[in-house]
Motif scaffolding. Structure first.
Motif, PDB file in Angstrom:
ATOM      1  N   ALA A 186       0.827  -1.212   0.000  1.00  0.00           N
ATOM      2  CA  ALA A 186       0.000   0.000   0.000  1.00  0.00           C
ATOM      3  C   ALA A 186       0.860   1.261   0.000  1.00  0.00           C
ATOM      4  O   ALA A 186       0.347   2.354  -0.231  1.00  0.00           O
ATOM      5  N   ARG A 187       2.161   1.116   0.210  1.00  0.00           N
ATOM      6  CA  ARG A 187       3.096   2.239   0.156  1.00  0.00           C
ATOM      7  C   ARG A 187       3.981   2.161  -1.100  1.00  0.00           C
ATOM      8  O   ARG A 187       4.898   2.931  -1.266  1.00  0.00           O
ATOM      9  N   HIS A 188       3.693   1.220  -1.990  1.00  0.00           N
ATOM     10  CA  HIS A 188       4.515   0.980  -3.189  1.00  0.00           C
ATOM     11  C   HIS A 188       4.503   2.182  -4.120  1.00  0.00           C
ATOM     12  O   HIS A 188       3.519   2.924  -4.191  1.00  0.00           O
ATOM     13  N   HIS A 189       5.587   2.338  -4.859  1.00  0.00           N
ATOM     14  CA  HIS A 189       5.703   3.481  -5.784  1.00  0.00           C
ATOM     15  C   HIS A 189       4.754   3.371  -6.977  1.00  0.00           C
ATOM     16  O   HIS A 189       4.412   4.382  -7.583  1.00  0.00           O
ATOM     17  N   ASP A 190       4.286   2.196  -7.292  1.00  0.00           N
ATOM     18  CA  ASP A 190       3.371   1.997  -8.413  1.00  0.00           C
ATOM     19  C   ASP A 190       1.925   2.095  -7.895  1.00  0.00           C
ATOM     20  O   ASP A 190       1.503   1.303  -7.050  1.00  0.00           O
ATOM     21  N   GLY A 191       1.182   3.055  -8.401  1.00  0.00           N
ATOM     22  CA  GLY A 191      -0.194   3.272  -7.958  1.00  0.00           C
ATOM     23  C   GLY A 191      -1.099   2.070  -8.174  1.00  0.00           C
ATOM     24  O   GLY A 191      -2.024   1.841  -7.398  1.00  0.00           O
ATOM     25  N   HIS A 192      -0.843   1.287  -9.210  1.00  0.00           N
ATOM     26  CA  HIS A 192      -1.654   0.084  -9.455  1.00  0.00           C
ATOM     27  C   HIS A 192      -1.412  -0.964  -8.367  1.00  0.00           C
ATOM     28  O   HIS A 192      -2.356  -1.634  -7.930  1.00  0.00           O
ATOM     29  N   VAL A 193      -0.168  -1.093  -7.932  1.00  0.00           N
ATOM     30  CA  VAL A 193       0.147  -2.015  -6.838  1.00  0.00           C
ATOM     31  C   VAL A 193      -0.488  -1.496  -5.550  1.00  0.00           C
ATOM     32  O   VAL A 193      -1.087  -2.275  -4.794  1.00  0.00           O
ATOM     33  N   ARG A 194      -0.383  -0.179  -5.301  1.00  0.00           N
ATOM     34  CA  ARG A 194      -1.021   0.395  -4.108  1.00  0.00           C
ATOM     35  C   ARG A 194      -2.516   0.105  -4.097  1.00  0.00           C
ATOM     36  O   ARG A 194      -3.083  -0.287  -3.077  1.00  0.00           O
ATOM     37  N   GLU A 195      -3.170   0.278  -5.247  1.00  0.00           N
ATOM     38  CA  GLU A 195      -4.613   0.041  -5.328  1.00  0.00           C
ATOM     39  C   GLU A 195      -4.952  -1.429  -5.068  1.00  0.00           C
ATOM     40  O   GLU A 195      -5.874  -1.737  -4.306  1.00  0.00           O
ATOM     41  N   ALA A 196      -4.209  -2.346  -5.687  1.00  0.00           N
ATOM     42  CA  ALA A 196      -4.473  -3.778  -5.482  1.00  0.00           C
ATOM     43  C   ALA A 196      -4.301  -4.147  -4.009  1.00  0.00           C
ATOM     44  O   ALA A 196      -5.122  -4.887  -3.446  1.00  0.00           O
ATOM     45  N   CYS A 197      -3.276  -3.621  -3.391  1.00  0.00           N
ATOM     46  CA  CYS A 197      -3.040  -3.925  -1.975  1.00  0.00           C
ATOM     47  C   CYS A 197      -4.096  -3.269  -1.091  1.00  0.00           C
ATOM     48  O   CYS A 197      -4.556  -3.881  -0.119  1.00  0.00           O
ATOM     49  N   ALA A 198      -4.490  -2.058  -1.415  1.00  0.00           N
ATOM     50  CA  ALA A 198      -5.531  -1.372  -0.633  1.00  0.00           C
ATOM     51  C   ALA A 198      -6.835  -2.162  -0.672  1.00  0.00           C
ATOM     52  O   ALA A 198      -7.499  -2.324   0.359  1.00  0.00           O
ATOM     53  N   ARG A 199      -7.201  -2.649  -1.840  1.00  0.00           N
ATOM     54  CA  ARG A 199      -8.432  -3.444  -1.948  1.00  0.00           C
ATOM     55  C   ARG A 199      -8.389  -4.651  -1.013  1.00  0.00           C
ATOM     56  O   ARG A 199      -9.383  -4.981  -0.364  1.00  0.00           O
TER      57      ARG A 199
END
Length: 180
Positions: free
Chosen positions: A72-85
């Protein structure tokens, strides 16, 4: 900054076991918050290899959830979104700082999914955390206003129509909840 400082001391062993599987990370300075009386240093951004990180999010138990938090702190917004979900499916109190910080960022899609989950998600832990960090919540709100003004005012000309405003209002309402 050691990622172990981002989690309660009770999770130190699990974090220590997980970090080698994640590989290297180029850390930015962390931000400090309080949770249940403990100071946590949450990474501003992480730079783990996204495939390794996402593989670790599938680990059982706390290890997988810790990987989700770091994702959720990753530099890639798509990874942040997947982790947030995935984090929004967790009810562990120690995930709260990682979800709340996303509310003050610029990726509107993430803010919308968090806003939709509030206030039903992890209500008591969330309210306790928000009360314990009033200056931090003020900073998140200022960031939300700034991102709206800079990037989203065209799409949402009225502040009241901006999803980030509604998400911050939900956080503020939770902050006001009387402790049980």
């Amino acid at each position: 900054m050691a990622e172990a400082d981002a989690f309660p001391a009770a999770l130190a062993g699990t974090v220590a076991q997980l970090l080698p599987a994640l590989g290297s990370n180029h850390a930015h300075p962390p931000f400090a918050v309080r949770q249940d009386g403990e100071t946590l240093l949450i990474p501003t951004r992480t730079y783990y290899d996204s495939e390794r990180l996402l593989a670790c999010t599938r680990l059982p138990g706390d290890a997988g959830v810790i990987a989700l938090c770091l994702g959720a702190r990753h530099h890639d917004g798509h990874v942040r979104e997947a982790c947030a979900r995935q984090l929004l499916l967790q009810e562990r109190a120690w995930t709260v700082p990682f979800v709340v910080h996303l509310c003050g960022e610029y990726v509107l899609e993430i803010i919308e999914i968090i806003g939709a989950a509030l206030p039903a998600w992890n209500t008591q832990a969330l309210a306790r955390y928000l009360r314990e960090n009033p200056a931090y919540v003020d900073t998140l709100e200022r960031r939300t206003i700034s991102y709206w003004s800079c990037y989203y005012r065209g799409r949402h000309p009225a502040w009241d129509s901006y999803p980030g405003r509604r998400t911050m209002a939900a956080l503020r309402a939770l902050q006001q909840l009387t402790p049980r």
